[in-house]
Design a protein around this motif. Sequence first.
Motif, PDB file in Angstrom:
ATOM      1  N   GLN A 186      -4.086   6.250  -8.656  1.00 28.45           N
ATOM      2  CA  GLN A 186      -3.596   6.731  -7.378  1.00 28.45           C
ATOM      3  C   GLN A 186      -3.048   8.146  -7.470  1.00 28.45           C
ATOM      4  OE1 GLN A 186      -4.256   4.458  -5.042  1.00 28.45           O
ATOM      5  NE2 GLN A 186      -3.859   5.967  -3.446  1.00 28.45           N
TER       6      GLN A 186
ATOM      7  N   HIS B  32       0.443   4.021  -2.693  1.00 29.42           N
ATOM      8  CA  HIS B  32       0.107   5.394  -2.304  1.00 29.42           C
ATOM      9  C   HIS B  32       0.902   6.421  -3.100  1.00 29.42           C
ATOM     10  CE1 HIS B  32      -1.051   8.769   0.231  1.00 29.42           C
ATOM     11  NE2 HIS B  32       0.232   9.076   0.376  1.00 29.42           N
TER      12      HIS B  32
ATOM     13  N   LEU C 157       0.823  -1.206   0.000  1.00 30.23           N
ATOM     14  CA  LEU C 157       0.000   0.000   0.000  1.00 30.23           C
ATOM     15  C   LEU C 157       0.858   1.259   0.000  1.00 30.23           C
ATOM     16  CD1 LEU C 157      -2.911  -0.936   2.450  1.00 30.23           C
ATOM     17  CD2 LEU C 157      -3.001  -0.742  -0.042  1.00 30.23           C
TER      18      LEU C 157
ATOM     19  N   ASN D  50      -7.887   8.520  -6.605  1.00 34.02           N
ATOM     20  CA  ASN D  50      -7.461   7.182  -6.224  1.00 34.02           C
ATOM     21  C   ASN D  50      -8.535   6.131  -6.504  1.00 34.02           C
ATOM     22  OD1 ASN D  50      -9.278   7.965  -4.306  1.00 34.02           O
ATOM     23  ND2 ASN D  50      -7.951   7.628  -2.546  1.00 34.02           N
ATOM     24  N   SER D  51      -9.427   6.420  -7.434  1.00 34.47           N
ATOM     25  CA  SER D  51     -10.468   5.449  -7.771  1.00 34.47           C
ATOM     26  C   SER D  51      -9.879   4.279  -8.543  1.00 34.47           C
ATOM     27  CB  SER D  51     -11.561   6.118  -8.604  1.00 34.47           C
ATOM     28  OG  SER D  51     -12.220   7.128  -7.883  1.00 34.47           O
TER      29      SER D  51
ATOM     30  N   GLU E  38     -10.805  -1.520  -0.996  1.00 29.53           N
ATOM     31  CA  GLU E  38      -9.610  -1.929  -1.734  1.00 29.53           C
ATOM     32  C   GLU E  38      -8.517  -2.399  -0.786  1.00 29.53           C
ATOM     33  OE1 GLU E  38     -10.247   1.038  -5.588  1.00 29.53           O
ATOM     34  OE2 GLU E  38      -8.640   1.428  -4.151  1.00 29.53           O
ATOM     35  N   TYR E  39      -8.394  -1.741   0.375  1.00 30.88           N
ATOM     36  CA  TYR E  39      -7.400  -2.175   1.364  1.00 30.88           C
ATOM     37  C   TYR E  39      -7.689  -3.616   1.807  1.00 30.88           C
ATOM     38  CZ  TYR E  39      -5.862   2.700   1.967  1.00 30.88           C
ATOM     39  OH  TYR E  39      -5.365   3.944   1.774  1.00 30.88           O
TER      40      TYR E  39
ATOM     41  N   GLN F  70     -12.480   9.963  -8.458  1.00 32.96           N
ATOM     42  CA  GLN F  70     -11.501  10.512  -7.527  1.00 32.96           C
ATOM     43  C   GLN F  70     -10.088  10.167  -7.999  1.00 32.96           C
ATOM     44  OE1 GLN F  70     -12.695  12.452  -5.097  1.00 32.96           O
ATOM     45  NE2 GLN F  70     -14.782  11.934  -5.745  1.00 32.96           N
TER      46      GLN F  70
ATOM     47  N   SER G  10     -14.704   1.513  -2.267  1.00 31.28           N
ATOM     48  CA  SER G  10     -14.137   2.552  -1.413  1.00 31.28           C
ATOM     49  C   SER G  10     -12.661   2.221  -1.141  1.00 31.28           C
ATOM     50  CB  SER G  10     -14.900   2.635  -0.093  1.00 31.28           C
ATOM     51  OG  SER G  10     -14.692   1.438   0.664  1.00 31.28           O
ATOM     52  N   GLU G  11     -11.956   3.199  -0.632  1.00 27.03           N
ATOM     53  CA  GLU G  11     -10.539   2.982  -0.329  1.00 27.03           C
ATOM     54  C   GLU G  11     -10.357   1.841   0.664  1.00 27.03           C
ATOM     55  OE1 GLU G  11      -6.543   4.573  -1.121  1.00 27.03           O
ATOM     56  OE2 GLU G  11      -8.493   4.552  -2.092  1.00 27.03           O
ATOM     57  N   TRP G  12     -11.215   1.790   1.680  1.00 23.89           N
ATOM     58  CA  TRP G  12     -11.108   0.709   2.664  1.00 23.89           C
ATOM     59  C   TRP G  12     -11.458  -0.641   2.047  1.00 23.89           C
ATOM     60  CZ3 TRP G  12      -8.482   0.621   6.870  1.00 23.89           C
ATOM     61  CH2 TRP G  12      -8.220   1.814   7.560  1.00 23.89           C
TER      62      TRP G  12
END
Length: 620
Positions: free
Chosen positions: A210, A20, A16, A205-206, A311-312, A203, A307-309
Amino acid sequence: MKGIVLAAITVTTWVLGIRHFGGMQSLEVVVFDWMMRSRPDSGVDDRLLVVEINEVDIAQLQQWPPSDRVLAQLLQQLQQHQPQAIGLDLVRDRPNPPGYEELVAQLQQPNVIAVTSIGNINQRDRVAAPPSIPETQVGFNDLPIDPDGRVRRNLMFASNDETTLTSFSLQLALIYLGNQGIYEQLTEANEYQLGQKVFAKLQKNSGGYQAIDSRGYQILLNYRTSGSIARKISITQVLQGDFEPEWVRDKIVLIGATAPTLKDLFFTPYSAAEHGKQMPGVLVHAHMTSQIISAVLEEQPLLWFWSEWGEYLWILAWATGGVIVVFYIQHPLALGGSIIALLGVLIGMSYGLFTQAGWVPVATPALAFMLATTAGILNKVQLSWQQQQMVMKLLGQQTSPEIANALWNSRDRLVQSGMLPAQTLTATILFSDLKNFSTLAEKKLPEELMAWLNPYLSAMTEEVLNHNGIVNKFTGDGIMAVFGVPVARTTPEEIAQDAQNAVNCALVMGACLQQFNQKWQQQGLPEVGMRIGIFTGSVTVGSLGGKHRLEYGVIGDSVNVASRLESCEKKRQPDLCRILIARETLEYLQEDFQVESWGELILKGRANPVEVYRVIRRNS
């Protein structure tokens, strides 16, 4: 399990971090392009018509750009057949006579959209002449370019502090949809909506992105087809009336240059599979217009993202999977096949989601998975090496390659809590001792004695290893070797092989001693004889001692018998190396050796006699 979770979190955090800072974006968009090209082709959008200006048209017009009159005639000819909208993808920021007034009159038709550039956002009055053209009939034709030079996004609105411009493609779609009673609005979340379709804003980071410029209002461009988006006719055909009226009626007509020399060309997701072929800008705008209309009228899904989470968690799940597969699968081929299969599952799941308009990271979880499996394999190798060192340390001596391999294959059973657990098995024990060693030792200093003894012990140890035994301990000049440990021998054939190995080893040790005697005699040292006792029977083996000192213990009556066979009848030394065995060992030799019976002897510390034999040689 705690280690699995910790390893997965560590790998995920590291990946990540790379993601990022944009380190994965180039790989993600490559996968995006591949999935875009691999989807089922939707084919031509028959709601559109493209009027292209190709190289032949430029040659026939004999000038570039075309005069205002030529464009006015073009628009007039198209308007006769009642198109719903006409988009002129040619910047006309100054008159190009003759026919300026004629062109202005055509551009003022309510279904005509002219273009500007975002670079002229503060000078919109220069987009098309005359300035009286309504703002609602002007759209910018700038295309957002990704860092790798490809067009994957649709910029619908662009603005500065004072002005908001609508894109060329969206203006055309608004005319078409407005004719069907569908209008634009904003949701409570300030998202753009047409009819019932909400266009969620892209967005930075969609999906796999990134680090992109997400200013304005953007969506991902969902290309319709790898081929032609719409029917194409040339400007020459229109001016000459060489087309069917049905091709124009109720259509959205886009006019633009496709001639390569005009360089209005862009790389797209399809370029990699077409030897770098570029798409004319007017066709890109056609794809954008088609996407908007299809989303509203046909409920074609827009490309969506987690959402970002989300993907995490997706990336963490694959990192965890990588650690788990290495942890639970031991066989190398099975492990390799599982890794390949799981990567196939990742790609298959991601592609399946993409066919449903979902763009989730692919390269990033794949990297996390591969790093996790690599880390797991390296950890397993290191752990295996540590276990191997532990086993060898607990064993107390080096072993032959065959025994080491058998030992290592059984390490999970042998190693428990850092110790070799006790087990009872059948083995063959060999004791050897040098005759007259004490007399020789009295005449030498300890340093001299050690220098003399070490080469002998080294040579004897090597022979034990060569015959698949282990040296359990040294007692001065004496050696205790065991054949058939630490992995239990379970069949009579295996036990017999251990007995034969021990006797063969004893014969070779005798021949080796003869060579040492020749060398020692040259040094003025006396000749030394050897006594060897061999017995086959039950023993208990395992770790002896505590945390401060451990050794590999071999205990049992069979050990005592072998030791007493070596030391019995010391005065009876018929040859340089006397090898005594008991009947329990002879039964396993299968007449492969010539032996001499010494009868039943009472060995020290034993009440019952033992039937003893001297090994003379191996039968050829």
